[in-house]
Structures are given as structure tokens and as C-alpha cells.
Design a protein around this motif. Structure first.
Motif, short mmCIF file in Angstrom:
data_model
loop_
_atom_site.label_atom_id
_atom_site.label_comp_id
_atom_site.label_asym_id
_atom_site.label_seq_id
_atom_site.Cartn_x
_atom_site.Cartn_y
_atom_site.Cartn_z
N GLU A 270 136.51 61.71 83.60
CA GLU A 270 135.62 62.07 84.69
C GLU A 270 135.90 63.50 85.11
O GLU A 270 137.04 63.91 85.26
N ARG A 271 134.83 64.29 85.31
CA ARG A 271 134.99 65.72 85.60
C ARG A 271 135.39 65.99 87.03
O ARG A 271 136.00 67.03 87.32
N ASP A 272 135.11 65.09 87.96
CA ASP A 272 135.32 65.36 89.37
C ASP A 272 136.74 64.97 89.81
O ASP A 272 137.04 63.79 90.01
N LEU A 273 137.61 65.97 89.97
CA LEU A 273 138.95 65.70 90.47
C LEU A 273 138.95 65.24 91.92
O LEU A 273 139.90 64.61 92.39
N GLY A 274 137.86 65.52 92.62
CA GLY A 274 137.76 65.11 94.01
C GLY A 274 137.81 63.61 94.20
O GLY A 274 138.18 63.12 95.28
N GLU A 275 137.45 62.85 93.15
CA GLU A 275 137.51 61.39 93.24
C GLU A 275 138.95 60.90 93.39
O GLU A 275 139.18 59.76 93.79
N ALA B 15 140.75 74.99 89.51
CA ALA B 15 140.57 76.40 89.16
C ALA B 15 140.94 76.64 87.70
O ALA B 15 140.25 77.39 86.99
N THR B 16 142.00 76.02 87.25
CA THR B 16 142.41 76.16 85.85
C THR B 16 141.36 75.58 84.92
O THR B 16 140.97 76.21 83.91
N TRP B 17 140.86 74.40 85.24
CA TRP B 17 139.84 73.75 84.42
C TRP B 17 138.59 74.62 84.35
O TRP B 17 138.00 74.81 83.27
N LEU B 18 138.17 75.18 85.47
CA LEU B 18 137.00 76.05 85.49
C LEU B 18 137.19 77.27 84.59
O LEU B 18 136.27 77.66 83.85
N GLU B 19 138.35 77.89 84.66
CA GLU B 19 138.60 79.08 83.84
C GLU B 19 138.57 78.72 82.36
O GLU B 19 138.07 79.50 81.54
N LEU B 20 139.10 77.56 82.00
CA LEU B 20 139.08 77.15 80.59
C LEU B 20 137.67 76.85 80.12
O LEU B 20 137.33 77.09 78.95
N GLU B 21 136.83 76.31 81.00
CA GLU B 21 135.43 76.09 80.64
C GLU B 21 134.69 77.41 80.45
O GLU B 21 133.81 77.52 79.59
N ARG B 22 135.05 78.40 81.25
CA ARG B 22 134.41 79.72 81.13
C ARG B 22 134.90 80.51 79.93
O ARG B 22 134.22 81.43 79.47
N ARG B 23 136.09 80.20 79.45
CA ARG B 23 136.72 81.01 78.41
C ARG B 23 137.09 80.14 77.21
O ARG B 23 138.23 79.68 77.11
#
Length: 483
Positions: A281-286, A312-320
Motif C-alpha cells: 500500500e502506497r499510503d504510509l498515513g494508514e 520523503a525518501t520514497w518520493l525522491e526515489l519515485e522521482r529519480r
């Protein structure tokens, strides 16, 4: 030259026996602190006090880090020079040169040197795989790569997942006729983590370096480990699989990938690749509870408590999909540790994330406050005050936690490298066990022992120390910086 752990230095500023002697003896040395990081607010506060005293008394210090963010750096620089260092804005912090050497003295004399040629750059392909919950999928990918001639390293966040992945890999290797690819200490296939006796840990380190070191085997080897391998060991993998973790920690782990640039890689592994294991699941907020805490398995919430850092780390890896290192080091660290970046993530994701951010900041302030209360008061005249004694003294440590237990066996139990007389047990494993309890051995076999300690039953064998299988439970086992 004196070589020791950072804990020995931190003891010089805590209200424990011989603190003044430690601090005085330290002043004649250049203090070099390697692998400086800011993931532990309690230890960072202690280090700030060490620097303030050491530099303030005329001593010199050298701090080394590949992953220190601007916020932590300003705290440490401010402590060492007795000045207020406001953290630069995110944009300025991200734009700062990397690598960078900074020289400072009290009085705010500052010199910066940009390292123009930081060594061989490394381009790493990032693959995000939703296998954090699937040890079998991780094992299948790892065993297949090892069969093709690669040196494969798997790093899991917890001992529980490390052992589960090891067993899955053994099962798959047996089915495929590939048992030879598994890391071994002597004749036994083994994982690598901190929950071993000292001699056995040394045997594991030797086995790992023999397989993954500069003069190690050509390939066809798989090692499954925890954070115990992410620094201090000169090992080189052709393929890395790792759980999601904060970016600064991830960079340390990637440092074990293609570490020796002059080594010839096997066919199909000519380019560096890291497979980052993420939740399905992508949402860590859960995973954020009503009280603002982060709760989950695989180290999310136990080993790594800050959801914003992981997000933040996951987002950066998705962008790069590709990382250019060290060119991307600065942006990866700042985007995942800078307060401005973390505040923005919490603000943009609703009340649960904001509660969590408040909880994390409160925890940091609380840990720093506890550290401050445990510090030596150097404003007081020596001899005019007393340190705590008894139970209070025993609770003052260089790291926050319940305190591990040291088990002594009247008759040694078998280990990987010979008889085991003493064994360190993590605090959570011994929770509720009386202070006077002694281990009672129920069974001894080759490389395996079963014993009780208090009312619980444990096993120690080639997989390390753990609760007896029928008693086992999921825990977050914090094993940072070599365990």
C-alpha cells in the motif's frame, strides 16, 4: 592513537563514574568522530556537549559524515563554536556544495573547501519492489541473481525479517539445487545480524568479508543481513536489495554496492542496481495511529519512527529512477531530513500527518531534555557536587533504552565459533524477567541450544538468538550502526 566507540567519548559528559577523568584525558587528543548522523536526538545532544567542552578548552575535533543534513550540522557547529547557527532554508541547504570540507574556530573564523574530484562517480538504477511483506519474493530474486554469478546483499530492517528471508532463501536454494550460494560460517548457512555472541559475530564478519571483500570470491554468493553491514565493513555487492529506510541510511547501504570500482562485474550486472523493498500500500498515513505514533511491521514505526522522513525518501526515489552519486547525495539528504521539507509533507497530508509530526517533534524535544538532565554540570566546582548513585546511576546511559541483559551460562552452550559462555539479550526479549534470574539450559545440540530465562524459552543457533518458535512475536529490533 586511541580507537574506540563513540559511546566511550559520550561517557565523558554524562554523570557517571570517571566522567571528569575521561574528559580531561580526551583533551590532549585530536577527536575524530566518524559516521556522524542525526537520527538519534539523545546521542546528538550528548555529542553537542562533548564538542562544546572539548573545543572550548582548546581541543580540536574532526567530524566525518557523508549523510549529515544542514539542520544537524548547524547544531553541531554551533555547539563547537559557542555560536547560534540558524539552519539555512531548504533551497540553500540543497544547493550547498558536496563534498565539502569546512574548518572553523571559535570567533566564527570559517573556511570552506569544495572537493572538486570526490572519486569515481556511481550511477545507480533504482527499482521499487512491493515485496516488504513477501520474504519469498525477496529470496527468489536474490537467489536467482546469485545463481547468475552475482554477489548479492539483502538488508532488512529487523532481525525478524532477516531470519524469515534467510529461511525462504534456504528453501528456494534447496529446491533449485543452489545451496552453494548461501553465505556460510564454517559449514552452516547463516544470516548476519547483531543477535549473536561476540565470537560468533566475529566469525560472521570474517565470513562476510571473505565473500564480499576486495579479495573475496568471484561471485555466486548471497548474504542476508540487517543494519549491521551498512557501515564499517569493506564489502562490495553486485546487487543490493534493501528495505525502505531514511535516505541518509539508504545512502550508507548503497555504499556497499559497487564499492570497488576496479572489480569486474558478472554478465548481466555491469550496472549498479538497488532494489528498494516498499509496502504494497502506497499510503504510509494508514499506519499512523490516533495518538500520532507510527505503527507497523518491517521497521516502519519501530526502527524508523518518522513517517515524514520515510515518505520523503520514497518520493525522491519515485522521482529519480537513477541516482548519480555523490552528485545527488546533498539533495537526497536535505529533502528527507530538513525541517522545512518534513513540515511540508505533514502540512499537505491532513490531520493525521500533522498529529504525527507534532508527536515526532515532541519526542525529539523530550529525548534532548533527558540528555540535558544527565549531563555533567561543568559550571559547578569539581568536588562540590555529587553524581547520582544506585538505580539512578544505572539508568544513565549513552543511548536511550531499557538496557540489554548479559546472560552468563554456568556450562557453555554451542555456538558457530566454539563454546558460548556469555550472550547479550535485547531488553525487549527480557522484559519482565527478574534481575536475579539465571538462564537454564534445556537442550544442547550441534550449533544449537534451547534455554529458559525467567518464564520465557529461547533458542540460540546458526540463526542467532530468538524466542522459541512457538513463543515468537513481531518486534521492531533496533540494530543501528553495527548492532
Amino acid at each position: 592513537i586511541v580507537v574506540g566507540t563513540v559511546d566511550q567519548v559520550l561517557l565523558s559528559t554524562l554523570m557517571v563514574p570517571h566522567a571528569h577523568l575521561r574528559a580531561a584525558a580526551l583533551l590532549r587528543h585530536l577527536l575524530v568522530v566518524d559516521e556522524v548522523h542525526a537520527s538519534d536526538a539523545y546521542m546528538t545532544r550528548l555529542l553537542e556537549e562533548v564538542l562544546a567542552h572539548h573545543v572550548g578548552a582548546g581541543g580540536h575535533t574532526l567530524l566525518l559524515s557523508a549523510t549529515l543534513g544542514a539542520a544537524a550540522r548547524c547544531r553541531l557547529e554551533g555547539a563547537a563554536t559557542n555560536t547560534e547557527r540558524p539552519c539555512p532554508l531548504l533551497g540553500a541547504a540543497t544547493a550547498a556544495a558536496y563534498p565539502l570540507v569546512t574548518a572553523e574556530v571559535r570567533g566564527d573564523v570559517r573556511t570552506e573547501l569544495v572537493v572538486e574530484e570526490p572519486g569515481s562517480p556511481k550511477r545507480v538504477t533504482v527499482e521499487l519492489a512491493p515485496w516488504m511483506d513477501d520474504a519469498s519474493a525477496v529470496a527468489e530474486r536474490a537467489v536467482a541473481a546469485a545463481e547468475r554469478g552475482a554477489r548479492v546483499l539483502v538488508i532488512r530492517n529487523t532481525v525478524t525479517d532477516c531470519v524469515a528471508t534467510q529461511l525462504a532463501a534456504e528453501h528456494q536454494a534447496a529446491d533449485r539445487g543452489s545451496k552453494h550460494v548461501l553465505l556460510r560460517a564454517g559449514t552452516a548457512p547463516v544470516p548476519h545480524h547483531s543477535r549473536y555472541a561476540r565470537k560468533d559475530r566475529e566469525a560472521l564478519d570474517c565470513a562476510l568479508e571473505a565473500a564480499f571483500g576486495r579479495d573475496g570470491v568471484a561471485g555466486h554468493v548471497l548474504a542476508i543481513a540487517t543494519q549491521t553491514v551498512q557501515q564499517s565493513l569493506d564489502i562490495d555487492a553486485d546487487l543490493l536489495l534493501t528495505d525502505l529506510c531514511p535516505a541518509d541510511v539508504l545512502l550508507q547501504r548503497i555504499g556497499r554496492l559497487f564499492r570497488h570500482s576496479d572489480r569486474r562485474r558478472p554478465d548481466g550486472f555491469e550496472a549498479a542496481r538497488v532494489v528498494v523493498l516498499v509496502p504494497q500500500e502506497r499510503d504510509l498515513g494508514e499506519r499512523i495511529a490516533r495518538d500520532g505514533t507510527l505503527r507497523g511491521q518491517h521497521g516502519i514505526g519501530s526502527v524508523y519512527e518518522d513517517a515524514a522522513v520515510l515518505e520523503a525518501t520514497w518520493l525522491e526515489l519515485e522521482r529519480r529512477p537513477e541516482l548519480d552519486l555523490p552528485a545527488h547525495n546533498r539533495v537526497l539528504v536535505e529533502q528527507s531530513t530538513h525541517p522545512e521539507a518534513l513540515d511540508a509533507i505533514a502540512a499537505g497530508r491532513g490531520p493525521a500527518w500533522q498529529r504525527h509530526r507534532e508527536h515526532v517533534l515532541g519526542r525529539i524535544l523530550g529525548d534532548r531534555r533527558v540528555a540535558s538532565l544527565n549531563l555533567v554540570d561543568r559550571r559547578a566546582e569539581f568536588g562540590e557536587f555529587e553524581f547520582p548513585c544506585g538505580e539512578t546511576e544505572r539508568r544513565i546511559t549513552t543511548r536511550l533504552g531499557e538496557g540489554d541483559r548479559l546472560l552468563t551460562f554456568a556450562e557453555p552452550i554451542p555456538g558457530l565459533a566454539g563454546p558460548v559462555h556469555m550472550l547479550t539479550m535485547p531488553a525487549w526479549m527480557a522484559r519482565g524477567v527478574p534481575a536475579e534470574a539465571e538462564p537454564t539450559v534445556l537442550e544442547r545440540a550441534e550449533h544449537r541450544a534451547r534455554f529458559t530465562f525467567g518464564e520465557r524459552e529461547y533458542v540460540y543457533d546458526r540463526l542467532g538468538l530468538r524466542l522459541a518458535p512457538e513463543k515468537s512475536e513481531e518486534h521492531g529490533d533496533e540494530e543501528e550502526d553495527g548492532g
